[in-house]
Design an enzyme around this catalytic site. Structure first.
Site, short mmCIF file in Angstrom:
data_model
loop_
_atom_site.label_atom_id
_atom_site.label_comp_id
_atom_site.label_asym_id
_atom_site.label_seq_id
_atom_site.Cartn_x
_atom_site.Cartn_y
_atom_site.Cartn_z
N LYS A 138 -20.95 19.59 -32.54
CA LYS A 138 -20.42 18.55 -33.44
C LYS A 138 -21.10 18.54 -34.80
CE LYS A 138 -18.05 15.53 -30.30
NZ LYS A 138 -17.70 14.20 -29.87
N LYS A 193 -12.74 23.39 -25.01
CA LYS A 193 -12.31 22.32 -24.10
C LYS A 193 -11.25 21.43 -24.76
CE LYS A 193 -15.21 18.33 -24.88
NZ LYS A 193 -15.34 17.01 -24.37
N LYS A 202 -9.93 14.97 -27.62
CA LYS A 202 -9.11 13.95 -28.29
C LYS A 202 -9.00 14.20 -29.78
CE LYS A 202 -11.07 10.12 -25.68
NZ LYS A 202 -12.51 10.39 -25.75
N1 AQP Z 1 -11.61 18.89 -21.46
C1 AQP Z 1 -12.17 18.12 -20.53
N2 AQP Z 1 -12.08 18.46 -19.22
C2 AQP Z 1 -12.63 17.67 -18.25
N3 AQP Z 1 -13.29 16.51 -18.54
C3 AQP Z 1 -13.40 16.14 -19.84
N4 AQP Z 1 -13.96 15.08 -20.44
C4 AQP Z 1 -13.79 15.18 -21.78
N5 AQP Z 1 -13.11 16.30 -22.08
C5 AQP Z 1 -12.85 16.92 -20.89
C6 AQP Z 1 -14.63 14.00 -19.74
O1 AQP Z 1 -13.95 12.79 -20.08
C7 AQP Z 1 -14.89 11.71 -20.05
C8 AQP Z 1 -14.74 10.90 -21.28
O2 AQP Z 1 -15.06 11.68 -22.43
P1 AQP Z 1 -15.45 10.96 -23.77
O3 AQP Z 1 -14.32 10.21 -24.30
O4 AQP Z 1 -16.63 10.11 -23.54
O5 AQP Z 1 -15.91 12.04 -24.78
P2 AQP Z 1 -15.77 13.56 -24.94
O6 AQP Z 1 -16.36 14.27 -23.77
O7 AQP Z 1 -16.36 13.91 -26.25
O8 AQP Z 1 -14.19 13.73 -24.91
P3 AQP Z 1 -13.24 14.33 -26.00
O9 AQP Z 1 -11.89 14.15 -25.47
O10 AQP Z 1 -13.61 15.71 -26.38
O11 AQP Z 1 -13.41 13.33 -27.22
P4 AQP Z 1 -13.85 13.61 -28.71
O12 AQP Z 1 -12.84 14.57 -29.25
O13 AQP Z 1 -13.77 12.27 -29.34
O14 AQP Z 1 -15.23 14.18 -28.68
C9 AQP Z 1 -16.28 12.34 -19.90
O15 AQP Z 1 -16.70 12.18 -18.56
C10 AQP Z 1 -16.06 13.79 -20.21
O16 AQP Z 1 -16.95 14.61 -19.48
#
Ligand code: AQP
Length: 328
Positions: free
Chosen positions: A111, A192, A195
């Site tokens: 990030k 991965k 969002k």
């Molecule tokens: N691609 C993924 N596959 C499986 N699990 C995932 N998680 C996130 N992406 C995947 C799991 O979802 C939970 C919530 O995640 P988060 O919102 O706290 O943040 P993150 O991991 O940073 O998710 P994003 O979607 O990638 O958000 P942004 O883009 O905002 O950074 C966690 O348990 C995570 O492991």
């Protein structure tokens, strides 16, 4: 009963990676665990957020928790910033964590992109996550695979504090799904699903219309050899589609492959579209009923009270162990 804690950032629409990796477990666990599910808005502001949108996203995530089946009678649902002990414990833990540990975290490196002018919150994010978990004497943390390193850090900090100040924290365990623990982006199966990725067809959000689900899956990146085989290294695109198929249908990848008579990747994709649309339909219906209801606000206020009742004595224990304040 063992205690469970997990959270999701209100940074946009929850996608099937969040759901299959983490949220699906939330529902299963509430049957025989004491569950606490948080909307971690203080984590969301580690990167810039529009304040109006953030408030909306907090309610979106809360409604989605309930729409997938998290039951506020069985589980606590609350917003992180409504319980001030998260930030307080975060500071105490920051003083018991090394900058080297934090700068080595894969998510920080990804990030920050090596840029020195990134917010300090992005670096200390895993410490706040450790505080979220340790504040509730948590035993089990259901998360996706991408959080493995942060769970390890949480355990290291807990053990370090326990060794130095005497038993203060419960040392938690991560809980990861077999299928769905890491869902990859549909347009780039080496990354991965996320969002915040720019291309909306890289992900499927839980609230996507059927036509959008179809479009995103039908244009998903695969490969050119035409073989149906689960091999995440050589065939990451096809393996990702099979993984999603398996996680939604509950049928193992081996069984799916043994039973298929696809003529090409298009046939696999068409089946996956149907499986995904069917799985998401009831979630979308429930969400519409809950999102603008007064019940949602009541659930969150009640959740914050119940969470505070657990967090307060744990925080007092920490203050006493560290000699903070005047004592009782
Ligand atoms: N691609 C993924 N596959 C499986 N699990 C995932 N998680 C996130 N992406 C995947 C799991 O979802 C939970 C919530 O995640 P988060 O919102 O706290 O943040 P993150 O991991 O940073 O998710 P994003 O979607 O990638 O958000 P942004 O883009 O905002 O950074 C966690 O348990 C995570 O492991």
């Amino acid at each position: 009963m063992k205690r469970v804690f997990s959270g999701v950032q209100p940074t946009g629409n929850i996608h099937i990676g969040n759901y299959l990796g983490a949220l699906k477990q939330f529902v299963e666990l509430q049957e025989d665990h004491e569950c606490i599910y948080c909307i971690v808005d203080e984590h969301a502001i580690t990167v810039p957020q529009d304040p109006k949108e953030l408030r909306e996203h907090i309610l979106d995530v809360a409604a989605l928790y309930m729409a997938i089946g998290v039951d506020p009678k069985k589980s606590i649902i609350f917003v992180q910033s409504q319980v001030s002990q998260h930030a307080e414990l975060g500071w105490v833990l920051c003083c018991n964590c090394y900058t080297g540990e934090l700068s080595r975290m894969t998510q920080f490196k990804a990030k920050s992109g090596g840029n020195e002018s990134v917010g300090t919150g992005l670096l200390t994010y895993p410490v706040l996550m450790a505080a979220d978990i340790l504040l509730y004497d948590t035993d089990v943390v259901p998360v996706g695979n991408d959080q493995k390193q942060h769970i390890e850090l949480t355990r290291d900090i807990a053990i370090r504090v326990n060794n130095k100040y005497g038993k203060t924290f419960v040392v938690p365990e991560g809980r990861f799904m077999k299928e769905g623990a890491r869902i990859m982006a549909l347009d780039d199966p080496e990354a991965k699903m996320s969002k915040s990725a720019e291309n909306i067809h890289s992900r499927i959000s839980l609230l996507d219309e059927d036509s959008k689900i179809k479009k995103s899956i039908m244009r998903a990146t695969t490969d050119s050899d035409g073989e149906f085989r689960f091999d995440p290294v050589q065939k990451p695109g096809v393996s990702n589609l099979l993984n999603i198929y398996s996680a939604f249908s509950g049928v193992s990848v081996d069984e799916i492959l043994a039973g298929q008579n696809w003529r090409g990747y298009g046939d696999l994709k068409k089946e996956l579209v149907a499986v995904t649309q069917e799985a998401l339909a009831p979630i979308k219906k429930n969400y519409e009923e809950i999102r603008h209801s007064e019940e949602l606000i009541r659930v969150l206020n009640d959740g914050a009270e119940r969470a505070t009742a657990i967090a307060q004595p744990v925080m007092q224990r920490v203050r006493d162990k560290f000699g903070l304040g005047l004592g009782r």
